[in-house]
Every structure is written in C-alpha cells, then in structure tokens.
Write a protein that holds these residues in place. Structure first.
Motif, PDB file in Angstrom:
ATOM      1  N   GLU A  40       0.774  -1.203   0.210  1.00  0.00           N
ATOM      2  CA  GLU A  40       0.010  -0.124  -0.064  1.00  0.00           C
ATOM      3  C   GLU A  40       0.900   1.255   0.022  1.00  0.00           C
ATOM      4  O   GLU A  40       0.359   2.312  -0.726  1.00  0.00           O
ATOM      5  CB  GLU A  40      -0.960  -0.137   1.166  1.00  0.00           C
ATOM      6  N   ILE A  43       2.389   1.691  -3.651  1.00  0.00           N
ATOM      7  CA  ILE A  43       1.406   1.641  -4.685  1.00  0.00           C
ATOM      8  C   ILE A  43       1.987   2.409  -6.049  1.00  0.00           C
ATOM      9  O   ILE A  43       1.929   1.961  -7.086  1.00  0.00           O
ATOM     10  CB  ILE A  43       0.047   2.089  -4.405  1.00  0.00           C
ATOM     11  N   GLU A  90      -1.786   1.062 -11.685  1.00  0.00           N
ATOM     12  CA  GLU A  90      -2.339   1.156 -10.289  1.00  0.00           C
ATOM     13  C   GLU A  90      -3.414   0.217 -10.208  1.00  0.00           C
ATOM     14  O   GLU A  90      -3.700  -0.314  -9.139  1.00  0.00           O
ATOM     15  CB  GLU A  90      -2.528   2.628 -10.130  1.00  0.00           C
ATOM     16  N   LEU A  94      -3.791  -1.959  -7.151  1.00  0.00           N
ATOM     17  CA  LEU A  94      -4.987  -2.081  -6.149  1.00  0.00           C
ATOM     18  C   LEU A  94      -5.576  -3.429  -5.921  1.00  0.00           C
ATOM     19  O   LEU A  94      -5.935  -3.817  -5.100  1.00  0.00           O
ATOM     20  CB  LEU A  94      -5.679  -0.929  -6.498  1.00  0.00           C
TER      21      LEU A  94
END
Length: 136
Positions: A40, A43, A90, A94
């Motif tokens: 996280e 990222i 991304e 995610l």
C-alpha cells in the motif's frame, strides 16, 4: 518455462494456504500485514512488487513446511521480474492488494474455504493477466 513455473507456484501456494490455516502463528500474521502495508505504501513505485513477493513468501513459510518456503524463495528473481511486467498499472496493484487482503483476512479467521478461494482467485488473476501481458 513460464507456464511450468506458474503451475508450480499454484500448487505450492494452494497447499501452503491450506497448511497455514492450522500452522500460521501470530508472528506470521504480523509479517503478512506488514507486507500488505509495504504494498500500500509503495502503490506508485517500483518497490510495490517486493511487498507482494514478501506477502507470498511469508504465506509459504506460515505453512510450517520450510521446504515449500525454500522452493518459493528460489523463484524470487523470476517472480519479481514477472511482477515488474504485470504490476505496471495502479489498477492491477490495487486489485492485488485487495485480493491479498482477502487471503490474509481468511487466514486470520482460520476460514479454510475462504482462504483457499481467495488464494485461487489471487493466483488465477495474476497468472492470466500476466499471460496476456506476455503475449503482447
């Protein structure tokens, strides 16, 4: 070679997930959580996939079978290379965090069915996506 490595990875991680349901300790869960936090916090960087690799390596170690963890670790350079190709967006990063979090939460809850389904989803998404990337 890619297909063979991915088949091996699926076998090892599926079995390690099954074993981790009963063998994982609090320390393993802390390491998995730390790997999720690494993903996280990275990222938008090229360091993202190292957190992802760490998560899956801890999962193999949490199985209680050191040989599985050693086999998985022997693929580190190849896996990180493939991760660097796949996790260039991304959106994929995610999705990976979300799917790995499902694995983590199911393991913490000691929910074998949910953990096995989550690892299957995680691996299939990654392998199928990477196969498409490699064909391009």
């Amino acid at each position: 070679l890619f297909d063979n490595m991915m088949d091996t990875r699926r076998l090892i991680e599926y079995e390690c997930t099954r074993l981790a349901i009963t063998h994982a300790a609090d320390a393993d869960f802390k390491l998995m959580h730390a790997a999720l936090m690494t993903m996280e916090s990275n990222i938008g960087t090229d360091r993202f996939f190292y957190g992802n690799f760490a998560f899956h390596h801890v999962l193999t170690a949490a199985s209680g079978n050191a040989v599985y963890a050693m086999i998985f670790n022997s693929f580190e350079k190849a896996i990180c290379y493939f991760f660097s190709l796949y996790f260039c967006s991304e959106e994929r990063r995610l999705k990976s965090i979300s799917q790995n979090r499902l694995v983590y939460e199911a393991l913490v809850a000691r929910d074998e069915a949910a953990a096995l389904e989550a690892i299957r989803l995680t691996l299939n998404t990654g392998v199928e996506g990477l196969s498409r990337v490699l064909k391009q």
